[in-house]
Every structure is written in C-alpha cells, then in structure tokens.
Design a protein around this motif. Sequence first.
Motif, PDB file in Angstrom:
ATOM      1  N   TYR A   1      70.243 101.519  -5.270  1.00 50.25           N
ATOM      2  CA  TYR A   1      71.481 101.287  -6.079  1.00 50.25           C
ATOM      3  C   TYR A   1      72.168 102.003  -6.584  1.00 50.25           C
ATOM      4  CZ  TYR A   1      69.356  96.370  -5.117  1.00 50.25           C
ATOM      5  OH  TYR A   1      68.660  94.804  -4.585  1.00 50.25           O
TER       6      TYR A   1
ATOM      7  N   MET B   1      73.736 103.689  -3.927  1.00 46.18           N
ATOM      8  CA  MET B   1      74.946 103.156  -3.637  1.00 46.18           C
ATOM      9  C   MET B   1      76.342 103.316  -4.682  1.00 46.18           C
ATOM     10  SD  MET B   1      74.543 102.648  -0.617  1.00 46.18           S
ATOM     11  CE  MET B   1      76.199 101.534  -0.204  1.00 46.18           C
TER      12      MET B   1
ATOM     13  N   SER C   1      79.662 106.022  -4.054  1.00 49.23           N
ATOM     14  CA  SER C   1      81.021 105.205  -4.355  1.00 49.23           C
ATOM     15  C   SER C   1      81.765 105.671  -5.381  1.00 49.23           C
ATOM     16  CB  SER C   1      80.567 103.724  -4.340  1.00 49.23           C
ATOM     17  OG  SER C   1      80.739 103.612  -6.103  1.00 49.23           O
TER      18      SER C   1
ATOM     19  N   TYR D   1      81.195  98.994  -1.028  1.00 52.81           N
ATOM     20  CA  TYR D   1      79.748 100.109  -1.166  1.00 52.81           C
ATOM     21  C   TYR D   1      79.492  98.713  -2.479  1.00 52.81           C
ATOM     22  CZ  TYR D   1      80.797 104.201   0.821  1.00 52.81           C
ATOM     23  OH  TYR D   1      80.882 105.456   1.677  1.00 52.81           O
TER      24      TYR D   1
ATOM     25  N   TRP E   1      76.274  96.334  -2.773  1.00 52.18           N
ATOM     26  CA  TRP E   1      75.247  96.034  -3.605  1.00 52.18           C
ATOM     27  C   TRP E   1      74.968  95.060  -4.235  1.00 52.18           C
ATOM     28  CZ3 TRP E   1      73.579  99.810  -7.468  1.00 52.18           C
ATOM     29  CH2 TRP E   1      73.617  99.588  -8.829  1.00 52.18           C
TER      30      TRP E   1
END
Length: 142
Positions: free
Chosen positions: A23, A26, A30, A40, A44
């Motif tokens: 997480y 990601m 982004s 993204y 998530w």
Amino acid sequence: MKGLLLKDFYTIWKGGRIFLILYVFMAAVSGVNIQNGWSYMGFWLVMMDSQTSSTFSYDHSCNWNRFAMTMPVTRKDVVRSKFLLQLLIVCGSTLAYLVLAALVSLVLRTFEVKAFCNMLFAAWLVLWVVLLMGSVSTLLLF
C-alpha cells in the motif's frame, strides 16, 4: 461493538502486515505520477476493502459464529460491526492514500493543484463505488 471492531482490526493487522508495504509503495508511485495516480487509488481501495472480506474467512476457520452465540452480542451487532469496519477502513485508507500521494509529490516537486483536485474528485467517486461493492459482497458473505 467496540470489542467486535477490535477483534477484526487485530485480525487484519496480524494477517495484513505484508500488504502495508504494498500500500505504501502504491501511494508513493501515484505521488510520483500524480497525473494518473487515481488509477492506483482504485487498486488501493479495492485491496483495503478485501481486507474486510478476509475477516469472514478467519472467523469461519476459528468457528467464531459458534463462539459468538455464547456472548452477549446479537446478530445485528455482528452485522453492524462488519459494515462499520468496512466504512472505517475504506474512508481511513482513502485519506491515508491522498496524504501519502500528496507528500510524495511535494517532496519530488511534481505537485500540481489541478491534478490533485482531479485526484480528490476521483477519490470521491472511487470511495462510493468501493463502498457499494463492499456492501454487496458483505451481504453475500453473511
């Protein structure tokens, strides 16, 4: 209700620590590409919502339903706690995602107000889609 939520949070924390790395990665990706970061965010939020669904399988493997019948909680309390858990996780992860993406883009000096406003609007839409999708899946799992 508080105890049911804590049980689910502990379950998610115990089984989902490895996902935390994913997480954060990601959100960082982004933040680097804030123009297309909303895609993204959808990934998530779906992954965070799936953590709520994973508590059902853990409860099933531990025979939680049989144990819950001996406790002073009603079936309504269990259902409410699952929906509240989903709401807290999805809203909290949306906020965390937006903060992390903004911080990364500020540090890398790629922050643009217009792009971030587009990301906020996309976050609002994705939040409601994920909540609807998660609510339907939660109902089906019950």
